[in-house]
Design a protein around this motif. Structure first.
Motif, PDB file in Angstrom:
ATOM      1  N   HIS A  11      46.711  48.503  39.644  1.00 23.81           N
ATOM      2  CA  HIS A  11      47.834  48.352  40.570  1.00 23.81           C
ATOM      3  C   HIS A  11      48.349  46.922  40.602  1.00 23.81           C
ATOM      4  CE1 HIS A  11      47.025  52.253  43.023  1.00 23.81           C
ATOM      5  NE2 HIS A  11      47.637  52.480  41.891  1.00 23.81           N
ATOM      6  N   THR A  12      47.457  45.955  40.508  1.00 25.96           N
ATOM      7  CA  THR A  12      47.877  44.553  40.482  1.00 25.96           C
ATOM      8  C   THR A  12      48.740  44.283  39.249  1.00 25.96           C
ATOM      9  OG1 THR A  12      45.910  43.867  41.702  1.00 25.96           O
ATOM     10  CG2 THR A  12      47.052  42.158  40.434  1.00 25.96           C
ATOM     11  N   GLU A  14      50.368  46.516  37.488  1.00 26.19           N
ATOM     12  CA  GLU A  14      51.583  47.313  37.623  1.00 26.19           C
ATOM     13  C   GLU A  14      52.588  46.601  38.534  1.00 26.19           C
ATOM     14  OE1 GLU A  14      51.543  52.047  37.452  1.00 26.19           O
ATOM     15  OE2 GLU A  14      51.134  51.268  39.459  1.00 26.19           O
ATOM     16  N   ASP A  15      52.123  46.128  39.680  1.00 24.70           N
ATOM     17  CA  ASP A  15      53.011  45.412  40.605  1.00 24.70           C
ATOM     18  C   ASP A  15      53.641  44.205  39.915  1.00 24.70           C
ATOM     19  OD1 ASP A  15      52.569  47.192  42.676  1.00 24.70           O
ATOM     20  OD2 ASP A  15      51.093  45.922  43.696  1.00 24.70           O
ATOM     21  N   PHE A  18      56.603  45.247  37.736  1.00 19.96           N
ATOM     22  CA  PHE A  18      57.721  45.926  38.385  1.00 19.96           C
ATOM     23  C   PHE A  18      58.997  45.083  38.438  1.00 19.96           C
ATOM     24  CE2 PHE A  18      55.123  49.200  41.024  1.00 19.96           C
ATOM     25  CZ  PHE A  18      54.947  49.963  39.887  1.00 19.96           C
ATOM     26  N   LEU A  32      60.295  52.079  43.119  1.00 16.76           N
ATOM     27  CA  LEU A  32      59.328  50.998  42.930  1.00 16.76           C
ATOM     28  C   LEU A  32      58.876  50.422  44.265  1.00 16.76           C
ATOM     29  CD1 LEU A  32      60.999  49.297  39.853  1.00 16.76           C
ATOM     30  CD2 LEU A  32      58.895  50.653  39.868  1.00 16.76           C
ATOM     31  N   ASP A  33      59.797  50.324  45.224  1.00 17.20           N
ATOM     32  CA  ASP A  33      59.410  49.866  46.567  1.00 17.20           C
ATOM     33  C   ASP A  33      58.397  50.828  47.183  1.00 17.20           C
ATOM     34  OD1 ASP A  33      61.026  47.634  46.386  1.00 17.20           O
ATOM     35  OD2 ASP A  33      62.663  48.507  47.579  1.00 17.20           O
ATOM     36  N   ARG A  36      55.035  50.338  45.450  1.00 20.47           N
ATOM     37  CA  ARG A  36      54.372  49.119  45.945  1.00 20.47           C
ATOM     38  C   ARG A  36      53.719  49.374  47.307  1.00 20.47           C
ATOM     39  NH1 ARG A  36      59.424  46.516  44.118  1.00 20.47           N
ATOM     40  NH2 ARG A  36      58.935  45.276  42.272  1.00 20.47           N
ATOM     41  N   SER A  37      54.442  50.061  48.167  1.00 20.69           N
ATOM     42  CA  SER A  37      53.911  50.391  49.490  1.00 20.69           C
ATOM     43  C   SER A  37      52.668  51.277  49.362  1.00 20.69           C
ATOM     44  CB  SER A  37      54.991  51.090  50.318  1.00 20.69           C
ATOM     45  OG  SER A  37      54.483  51.501  51.555  1.00 20.69           O
ATOM     46  N   HIS A  39      50.657  51.355  46.864  1.00 18.72           N
ATOM     47  CA  HIS A  39      49.570  50.524  46.343  1.00 18.72           C
ATOM     48  C   HIS A  39      48.830  49.831  47.490  1.00 18.72           C
ATOM     49  CE1 HIS A  39      51.271  49.984  41.974  1.00 18.72           C
ATOM     50  NE2 HIS A  39      50.910  51.232  42.239  1.00 18.72           N
ATOM     51  N   ARG A  40      49.598  49.362  48.473  1.00 21.10           N
ATOM     52  CA  ARG A  40      48.957  48.715  49.634  1.00 21.10           C
ATOM     53  C   ARG A  40      48.133  49.726  50.439  1.00 21.10           C
ATOM     54  NH1 ARG A  40      53.997  46.174  49.431  1.00 21.10           N
ATOM     55  NH2 ARG A  40      54.865  47.505  51.043  1.00 21.10           N
ATOM     56  N   GLU A 111      54.671  58.559  40.720  1.00 23.40           N
ATOM     57  CA  GLU A 111      54.924  57.625  39.624  1.00 23.40           C
ATOM     58  C   GLU A 111      55.387  58.377  38.381  1.00 23.40           C
ATOM     59  OE1 GLU A 111      51.381  55.352  38.872  1.00 23.40           O
ATOM     60  OE2 GLU A 111      52.087  53.699  40.126  1.00 23.40           O
TER      61      GLU A 111
END
Length: 127
Positions: A11-12, A14-15, A18, A32-33, A36-37, A39-40, A111
């Motif tokens: 995830h790191t 990938e982010d 982006f 993508l937003d 990212r959310s 992922h958190r 995804e």
């Protein structure tokens, strides 16, 4: 827990990619937003699971993740286990693991539905 560490690394990375992806495919910014959310959220669920596991293993007298001190090693006879982890603890851990697995399944499906088509030139899939 090794899977959790690999997932964090994935995830790191990938982010980090982006921003370039958004430049090439600006119409994917909302997707993508959301990713990212997610992922958190997944990172928090993993941290919660790791904390629960650390608590359970310390309560059972087993070494915590990464602990190798002799006093923390299990000295019970082979084929037996300390029984200080209760059924409720195991149930809680399994429920949290299932929750994380469910979140990941939804995340990966999203995804796949939104990012893969951009890479292959296909229209986005429903979902």
């Amino acid at each position: 827990m090794l899977f959790c560490d690999a997932l964090h690394g994935h995830h790191t990375n990938e982010d980090g990619a982006f921003a370039d992806f958004e430049k090439q495919f600006p119409h994917l910014t909302p997707a993508l937003d959301r990713i990212r959310s997610e992922h958190r959220l997944v990172a928090q669920a993993v941290a919660d699971l790791q904390a629960l596991l650390a608590n359970l293993t310390s309560e059972a007298g087993e070494p915590s993740i990464g602990t190798s001190a002799p006093e923390a090693r299990d000295t019970t006879a082979p084929g037996t286990r300390p029984s200080r982890i209760g059924t409720d603890d195991a149930t809680t851990f399994l429920a949290e693991l299932e929750r994380l697995a469910s979140q990941l399944e939804e995340h990966f499906a999203y995804e796949e539905a939104h990012l893969l088509p951009a890479l292959t030139g296909e229209p986005p899939r429903a979902g």
